[in-house]
Design a protein around this motif. Structure first.
Motif, PDB file in Angstrom:
ATOM      1  N   GLN A  69       9.350  21.922   3.959  1.00 46.14           N
ATOM      2  CA  GLN A  69      10.347  22.149   2.963  1.00 46.14           C
ATOM      3  C   GLN A  69      11.385  21.204   2.994  1.00 46.14           C
ATOM      4  O   GLN A  69      12.039  21.004   1.620  1.00 46.14           O
ATOM      5  N   SER A  70      11.436  20.270   3.824  1.00 44.23           N
ATOM      6  CA  SER A  70      12.432  19.317   3.423  1.00 44.23           C
ATOM      7  C   SER A  70      11.943  17.842   2.757  1.00 44.23           C
ATOM      8  O   SER A  70      12.631  17.247   2.317  1.00 44.23           O
ATOM      9  N   LEU A  71      10.626  17.873   2.944  1.00 39.05           N
ATOM     10  CA  LEU A  71       9.874  16.690   1.826  1.00 39.05           C
ATOM     11  C   LEU A  71      10.303  16.837   0.423  1.00 39.05           C
ATOM     12  O   LEU A  71      10.841  15.818  -0.289  1.00 39.05           O
ATOM     13  N   PRO A  72      10.269  17.834  -0.399  1.00 37.48           N
ATOM     14  CA  PRO A  72      10.724  17.847  -1.626  1.00 37.48           C
ATOM     15  C   PRO A  72      12.240  17.785  -2.006  1.00 37.48           C
ATOM     16  O   PRO A  72      12.844  16.823  -2.948  1.00 37.48           O
ATOM     17  N   GLU A  73      12.928  18.274  -1.019  1.00 37.89           N
ATOM     18  CA  GLU A  73      14.557  17.696  -1.037  1.00 37.89           C
ATOM     19  C   GLU A  73      14.747  16.179  -0.890  1.00 37.89           C
ATOM     20  O   GLU A  73      15.681  15.682  -1.552  1.00 37.89           O
ATOM     21  N   LEU A  74      13.957  15.571  -0.083  1.00 33.97           N
ATOM     22  CA  LEU A  74      13.997  14.099   0.087  1.00 33.97           C
ATOM     23  C   LEU A  74      13.417  13.376  -1.012  1.00 33.97           C
ATOM     24  O   LEU A  74      13.628  12.125  -1.188  1.00 33.97           O
ATOM     25  N   GLY A  75      12.690  14.108  -1.973  1.00 38.31           N
ATOM     26  CA  GLY A  75      12.199  13.578  -2.872  1.00 38.31           C
ATOM     27  C   GLY A  75      10.795  13.009  -2.799  1.00 38.31           C
ATOM     28  O   GLY A  75      10.158  12.023  -3.417  1.00 38.31           O
ATOM     29  N   THR A 129      12.563   7.437  -4.101  1.00 40.66           N
ATOM     30  CA  THR A 129      11.268   8.169  -3.576  1.00 40.66           C
ATOM     31  C   THR A 129      10.555   8.982  -4.249  1.00 40.66           C
ATOM     32  O   THR A 129       9.580   9.794  -4.005  1.00 40.66           O
ATOM     33  N   SER A 130      10.817   9.135  -5.536  1.00 33.66           N
ATOM     34  CA  SER A 130      10.340  10.045  -6.550  1.00 33.66           C
ATOM     35  C   SER A 130       8.734  10.101  -6.663  1.00 33.66           C
ATOM     36  O   SER A 130       7.980  11.023  -6.910  1.00 33.66           O
ATOM     37  N   ARG A 131       8.215   8.775  -6.496  1.00 38.72           N
ATOM     38  CA  ARG A 131       6.556   8.551  -6.481  1.00 38.72           C
ATOM     39  C   ARG A 131       5.789   8.503  -5.189  1.00 38.72           C
ATOM     40  O   ARG A 131       4.970   7.802  -5.102  1.00 38.72           O
ATOM     41  N   THR A 132       6.821   8.488  -4.059  1.00 39.24           N
ATOM     42  CA  THR A 132       6.117   8.352  -2.864  1.00 39.24           C
ATOM     43  C   THR A 132       5.102   9.323  -2.277  1.00 39.24           C
ATOM     44  O   THR A 132       5.461  10.634  -2.407  1.00 39.24           O
ATOM     45  N   LEU A 133       4.126   8.620  -1.875  1.00 40.10           N
ATOM     46  CA  LEU A 133       3.015   9.547  -1.371  1.00 40.10           C
ATOM     47  C   LEU A 133       3.241   9.268   0.250  1.00 40.10           C
ATOM     48  O   LEU A 133       2.608   8.197   0.678  1.00 40.10           O
ATOM     49  N   LEU A 134       3.299  10.349   0.814  1.00 42.60           N
ATOM     50  CA  LEU A 134       3.334  10.358   2.532  1.00 42.60           C
ATOM     51  C   LEU A 134       2.369  10.877   2.885  1.00 42.60           C
ATOM     52  O   LEU A 134       1.418  11.828   2.767  1.00 42.60           O
ATOM     53  N   LEU A 152       8.644  -0.081   7.341  1.00 45.13           N
ATOM     54  CA  LEU A 152       9.900   0.732   6.903  1.00 45.13           C
ATOM     55  C   LEU A 152      10.758   1.370   7.957  1.00 45.13           C
ATOM     56  O   LEU A 152      12.056   1.011   7.854  1.00 45.13           O
ATOM     57  N   VAL A 153       9.991   1.979   8.835  1.00 52.28           N
ATOM     58  CA  VAL A 153      10.944   2.642   9.803  1.00 52.28           C
ATOM     59  C   VAL A 153      10.195   2.351  11.131  1.00 52.28           C
ATOM     60  O   VAL A 153       9.065   2.426  11.370  1.00 52.28           O
ATOM     61  N   GLN A 179      15.624   7.888   7.645  1.00 54.32           N
ATOM     62  CA  GLN A 179      15.478   6.539   7.551  1.00 54.32           C
ATOM     63  C   GLN A 179      14.502   6.059   6.806  1.00 54.32           C
ATOM     64  O   GLN A 179      14.685   4.907   6.001  1.00 54.32           O
ATOM     65  N   MET A 180      13.329   6.751   6.724  1.00 52.78           N
ATOM     66  CA  MET A 180      12.349   6.178   5.660  1.00 52.78           C
ATOM     67  C   MET A 180      12.776   6.382   4.241  1.00 52.78           C
ATOM     68  O   MET A 180      12.640   5.598   3.479  1.00 52.78           O
ATOM     69  N   LYS A 181      13.405   7.279   3.891  1.00 48.51           N
ATOM     70  CA  LYS A 181      14.058   7.536   2.488  1.00 48.51           C
ATOM     71  C   LYS A 181      15.048   6.325   2.204  1.00 48.51           C
ATOM     72  O   LYS A 181      15.038   5.866   1.212  1.00 48.51           O
ATOM     73  N   SER A 182      15.992   6.093   3.104  1.00 47.47           N
ATOM     74  CA  SER A 182      16.820   4.950   2.917  1.00 47.47           C
ATOM     75  C   SER A 182      16.210   3.762   2.789  1.00 47.47           C
ATOM     76  O   SER A 182      16.666   2.865   2.075  1.00 47.47           O
ATOM     77  N   ALA A 183      15.146   3.476   3.668  1.00 46.17           N
ATOM     78  CA  ALA A 183      14.380   2.188   3.403  1.00 46.17           C
ATOM     79  C   ALA A 183      13.554   2.047   2.090  1.00 46.17           C
ATOM     80  O   ALA A 183      13.685   0.746   1.445  1.00 46.17           O
ATOM     81  N   ILE A 184      13.135   3.161   1.636  1.00 45.48           N
ATOM     82  CA  ILE A 184      12.414   3.132   0.360  1.00 45.48           C
ATOM     83  C   ILE A 184      13.500   3.027  -0.644  1.00 45.48           C
ATOM     84  O   ILE A 184      13.128   2.108  -1.683  1.00 45.48           O
TER      85      ILE A 184
END
Length: 131
Positions: free
Chosen positions: A124-130, A104-109, A67-68, A90-95
């Motif tokens: 803190q930014s992970l929920p903002e990125l979904g 990205t709503s169901r993405t498990l990092l 992805l990135v 970058q990862m959010k835009s690729a997903i």
């Protein structure tokens, strides 16, 4: 749980890590070649010093492939700010390109407990990125 219509799919899992790549340039031998006559003294050949370069590569992938692939600029260290602004965005835009309906709503990092991964700015930014 992981069946084709289950709550979780393997395609939702994203994982990755960072690593340093060190490379150096060795000049070719033909640059030191020259013709000299039998009586003349050999010229002094200055050898260049060890010119090393070090870059941080960050690679994230899911079941579909990479992805990135982020290559940091020279003399840059991985901080939480860099990680959030460059890698995670970058990862959010690729997903979003790969799965526009789900996003990205169901993405498990899945990543390790490195400093930038567990920093407050990142968590803190992970929920903002979904994620």
């Amino acid at each position: 749980m992981f069946e084709s219509h289950g709550l979780k799919r393997l395609s939702y899992i994203v994982t990755g890590d960072e690593t340093w790549f060190i490379f150096f340039i060795i000049p070719p031998k033909r640059l030191n070649c020259m013709w000299v006559d039998g009586q003349g003294a050999r010229p002094v050949v200055l050898r260049p010093g060890f010119q090393s370069r070090k870059r941080m590569f960050t690679v994230f992938f899911n079941s579909s492939g990479p992805l990135v692939v982020d290559i940091s600029s020279q003399d840059t260290t991985m901080t939480a700010t860099y990680y959030v602004q460059n890698v995670l965005s970058q990862m959010k835009s690729a997903i979003n390109e790969q799965r526009p309906k789900v996003s990205t709503s169901r993405t498990l990092l899945l990543h390790d407990k490195a400093g930038p991964h567990k920093a407050r700015a990142t968590t803190q930014s992970l929920p903002e990125l979904g994620i």
